[in-house]
Design a protein around this motif. Structure first.
Motif, PDB file in Angstrom:
ATOM      1  N   ALA A 144       0.840  -1.204   0.000  1.00 57.80           N
ATOM      2  CA  ALA A 144       0.000   0.000   0.000  1.00 57.80           C
ATOM      3  C   ALA A 144       0.876   1.256   0.000  1.00 57.80           C
ATOM      4  CB  ALA A 144      -0.929  -0.004   1.218  1.00 57.80           C
ATOM      5  N   ILE A 145       1.937   1.245   0.782  1.00 56.00           N
ATOM      6  CA  ILE A 145       2.853   2.398   0.838  1.00 56.00           C
ATOM      7  C   ILE A 145       3.516   2.609  -0.516  1.00 56.00           C
ATOM      8  CG2 ILE A 145       5.028   3.218   1.846  1.00 56.00           C
ATOM      9  CD1 ILE A 145       4.064   1.879   4.496  1.00 56.00           C
ATOM     10  N   ARG A 146       3.951   1.519  -1.157  1.00 53.71           N
ATOM     11  CA  ARG A 146       4.594   1.643  -2.478  1.00 53.71           C
ATOM     12  C   ARG A 146       3.608   2.161  -3.522  1.00 53.71           C
ATOM     13  NH1 ARG A 146       6.584  -3.841  -1.352  1.00 53.71           N
ATOM     14  NH2 ARG A 146       8.434  -3.581  -0.076  1.00 53.71           N
ATOM     15  N   ASN A 147       2.342   1.780  -3.395  1.00 53.04           N
ATOM     16  CA  ASN A 147       1.327   2.303  -4.319  1.00 53.04           C
ATOM     17  C   ASN A 147       1.160   3.808  -4.138  1.00 53.04           C
ATOM     18  OD1 ASN A 147       0.827  -0.182  -5.478  1.00 53.04           O
ATOM     19  ND2 ASN A 147      -0.923  -0.629  -4.156  1.00 53.04           N
ATOM     20  N   VAL A 148       1.221   4.274  -2.898  1.00 54.69           N
ATOM     21  CA  VAL A 148       1.137   5.710  -2.635  1.00 54.69           C
ATOM     22  C   VAL A 148       2.362   6.401  -3.237  1.00 54.69           C
ATOM     23  CG1 VAL A 148       1.104   7.471  -0.834  1.00 54.69           C
ATOM     24  CG2 VAL A 148      -0.261   5.404  -0.558  1.00 54.69           C
ATOM     25  N   ARG A 149       3.542   5.761  -3.104  1.00 61.14           N
ATOM     26  CA  ARG A 149       4.760   6.333  -3.690  1.00 61.14           C
ATOM     27  C   ARG A 149       4.596   6.467  -5.209  1.00 61.14           C
ATOM     28  NH1 ARG A 149      10.083   2.788  -3.703  1.00 61.14           N
ATOM     29  NH2 ARG A 149       8.705   1.590  -5.027  1.00 61.14           N
ATOM     30  N   ARG A 150       4.090   5.416  -5.835  1.00 61.44           N
ATOM     31  CA  ARG A 150       3.886   5.448  -7.289  1.00 61.44           C
ATOM     32  C   ARG A 150       2.956   6.597  -7.676  1.00 61.44           C
ATOM     33  NH1 ARG A 150       0.677   0.951  -8.465  1.00 61.44           N
ATOM     34  NH2 ARG A 150      -0.978   2.446  -8.127  1.00 61.44           N
ATOM     35  N   ASP A 151       1.862   6.763  -6.927  1.00 59.49           N
ATOM     36  CA  ASP A 151       0.926   7.861  -7.198  1.00 59.49           C
ATOM     37  C   ASP A 151       1.633   9.215  -7.092  1.00 59.49           C
ATOM     38  OD1 ASP A 151      -1.006   5.932  -7.496  1.00 59.49           O
ATOM     39  OD2 ASP A 151      -1.990   6.341  -5.573  1.00 59.49           O
ATOM     40  N   GLY A 152       2.469   9.369  -6.059  1.00 58.06           N
ATOM     41  CA  GLY A 152       3.207  10.618  -5.867  1.00 58.06           C
ATOM     42  C   GLY A 152       4.172  10.897  -7.003  1.00 58.06           C
ATOM     43  N   MET A 153       4.891   9.861  -7.427  1.00 63.92           N
ATOM     44  CA  MET A 153       5.852  10.017  -8.536  1.00 63.92           C
ATOM     45  C   MET A 153       5.119  10.405  -9.827  1.00 63.92           C
ATOM     46  SD  MET A 153       8.844   9.432  -7.273  1.00 63.92           S
ATOM     47  CE  MET A 153       9.855   8.463  -6.182  1.00 63.92           C
ATOM     48  N   GLU A 154       3.979   9.746 -10.077  1.00 63.49           N
ATOM     49  CA  GLU A 154       3.206  10.064 -11.286  1.00 63.49           C
ATOM     50  C   GLU A 154       2.677  11.497 -11.239  1.00 63.49           C
ATOM     51  OE1 GLU A 154       0.214   7.019 -11.628  1.00 63.49           O
ATOM     52  OE2 GLU A 154       1.677   5.517 -12.256  1.00 63.49           O
ATOM     53  N   ALA A 155       2.238  11.931 -10.076  1.00 60.03           N
ATOM     54  CA  ALA A 155       1.733  13.301  -9.926  1.00 60.03           C
ATOM     55  C   ALA A 155       2.851  14.301 -10.206  1.00 60.03           C
ATOM     56  CB  ALA A 155       1.166  13.509  -8.524  1.00 60.03           C
ATOM     57  N   LEU A 156       4.052  14.008  -9.726  1.00 54.80           N
ATOM     58  CA  LEU A 156       5.193  14.897  -9.982  1.00 54.80           C
ATOM     59  C   LEU A 156       5.509  14.964 -11.478  1.00 54.80           C
ATOM     60  CD1 LEU A 156       7.440  13.907  -6.978  1.00 54.80           C
ATOM     61  CD2 LEU A 156       6.620  16.206  -7.470  1.00 54.80           C
ATOM     62  N   LYS A 157       5.495  13.821 -12.158  1.00 59.83           N
ATOM     63  CA  LYS A 157       5.782  13.797 -13.602  1.00 59.83           C
ATOM     64  C   LYS A 157       4.706  14.555 -14.383  1.00 59.83           C
ATOM     65  CE  LYS A 157       8.514   9.608 -13.438  1.00 59.83           C
ATOM     66  NZ  LYS A 157       8.499   8.158 -13.480  1.00 59.83           N
ATOM     67  N   ASP A 158       3.445  14.380 -13.968  1.00 56.73           N
ATOM     68  CA  ASP A 158       2.348  15.106 -14.629  1.00 56.73           C
ATOM     69  C   ASP A 158       2.508  16.613 -14.450  1.00 56.73           C
ATOM     70  OD1 ASP A 158       1.249  12.730 -15.429  1.00 56.73           O
ATOM     71  OD2 ASP A 158      -0.366  12.719 -13.929  1.00 56.73           O
ATOM     72  N   ASP A 159       2.872  17.020 -13.231  1.00 59.53           N
ATOM     73  CA  ASP A 159       3.076  18.450 -12.964  1.00 59.53           C
ATOM     74  C   ASP A 159       4.208  19.000 -13.824  1.00 59.53           C
ATOM     75  OD1 ASP A 159       1.048  18.332 -11.130  1.00 59.53           O
ATOM     76  OD2 ASP A 159       2.339  18.408  -9.350  1.00 59.53           O
ATOM     77  N   GLU A 160       5.276  18.200 -14.019  1.00 59.71           N
ATOM     78  CA  GLU A 160       6.400  18.657 -14.846  1.00 59.71           C
ATOM     79  C   GLU A 160       5.969  18.775 -16.309  1.00 59.71           C
ATOM     80  OE1 GLU A 160      11.017  17.522 -16.018  1.00 59.71           O
ATOM     81  OE2 GLU A 160       9.753  16.030 -15.054  1.00 59.71           O
ATOM     82  N   LYS A 161       5.179  17.797 -16.782  1.00 59.25           N
ATOM     83  CA  LYS A 161       4.703  17.841 -18.173  1.00 59.25           C
ATOM     84  C   LYS A 161       3.834  19.076 -18.420  1.00 59.25           C
ATOM     85  CE  LYS A 161       4.638  12.919 -19.201  1.00 59.25           C
ATOM     86  NZ  LYS A 161       3.799  11.713 -19.229  1.00 59.25           N
ATOM     87  N   LYS A 162       3.059  19.461 -17.417  1.00 60.82           N
ATOM     88  CA  LYS A 162       2.184  20.632 -17.541  1.00 60.82           C
ATOM     89  C   LYS A 162       2.949  21.933 -17.311  1.00 60.82           C
ATOM     90  CE  LYS A 162      -1.820  18.157 -15.751  1.00 60.82           C
ATOM     91  NZ  LYS A 162      -2.660  18.035 -14.565  1.00 60.82           N
ATOM     92  N   LYS A 163       4.245  21.819 -17.087  1.00 59.58           N
ATOM     93  CA  LYS A 163       5.126  22.986 -16.867  1.00 59.58           C
ATOM     94  C   LYS A 163       4.771  23.738 -15.575  1.00 59.58           C
ATOM     95  CE  LYS A 163       7.187  22.818 -21.018  1.00 59.58           C
ATOM     96  NZ  LYS A 163       7.991  21.642 -21.126  1.00 59.58           N
ATOM     97  N   GLU A 164       4.193  23.017 -14.613  1.00 61.70           N
ATOM     98  CA  GLU A 164       3.866  23.651 -13.331  1.00 61.70           C
ATOM     99  C   GLU A 164       5.056  23.625 -12.385  1.00 61.70           C
ATOM    100  OE1 GLU A 164       0.294  21.866 -11.857  1.00 61.70           O
ATOM    101  OE2 GLU A 164      -0.918  22.663 -13.488  1.00 61.70           O
TER     102      GLU A 164
END
Length: 185
Positions: free
Chosen positions: A127-147
């Motif tokens: 469960a913790i690793r799944n939360v980590r994955r979600d966090g990493m994906e959110a960071l990558k999405d934010d970078e793609k959106k130039k935020e």
């Protein structure tokens, strides 16, 4: 709007650890522990209720649980609920009290319980690793959106990884303590 939220990630990881601790508390060691009866549901007044809403649970002796039922009419319902919970306990009715002596655990059963504690810990780590994955994906999405910039993304990924390591270590510690408690009773 940035998707990455460190506080939310930390809250979710902490929730996984707390869930693990409550699961471990329900494992029977050999010593009486009132949290052992937390999952017990009793059918009273036409509905299912948790045991702690119809009685007081205490541990007067190291190897005995005592359940003080508030309403005398519910004593048999409480006895049936404890028996139905499949905890390996044999309820003995004594007026408005239900006494539960804790039987000794066999070596084989202790090993099974220790293994189960390890499985609970592994589920929490997943469960913790799944939360980590979600966090990493959110960071990558934010970078793609130039935020956020690439440097901010990398800093965020380091933060997420440190949180993950911290909470996984908490899971390991809790499971190791419970396994030690089970095997040395």
């Amino acid at each position: 709007m940035a998707k990455y939220d460190k506080a939310d990630i930390e809250r979710r990881m902490n929730g996984a650890v707390e869930s693990l601790k409550s699961d471990l508390a329900g494992l029977r060691t050999g010593r009486a522990n009132t949290s052992l009866l937390d999952p017990v549901m009793v059918e009273v007044y036409g509905s299912m209720m948790p045991l702690n809403q119809v009685a007081t649970v205490s541990a007067p002796e190291p190897r005995m649980l005592s359940v003080q039922v508030w309403d005398k009419a519910n004593v048999t319902a409480v006895e049936k609920g404890i028996a139905k919970a499949n905890l390996g306990l044999n309820p003995m009715v004594d007026g408005q009290n239900v006494r539960l002596p804790m039987p000794d655990l066999t070596e084989e059963r202790r090993k099974e319980l220790a293994k189960l504690a390890g499985q609970y810990a592994e589920q929490a780590k997943i469960a913790i690793r799944n939360v980590r994955r979600d966090g990493m994906e959110a960071l990558k999405d934010d970078e793609k959106k130039k935020e956020i910039s690439e440097d901010e993304r990398k800093r965020g990924e380091d933060e997420v990884q440190k949180l993950t390591d911290k909470y996984v270590a908490d899971c390991d510690t809790a499971a190791a303590q419970k396994e030690k408690e089970i095997l040395t009773q």
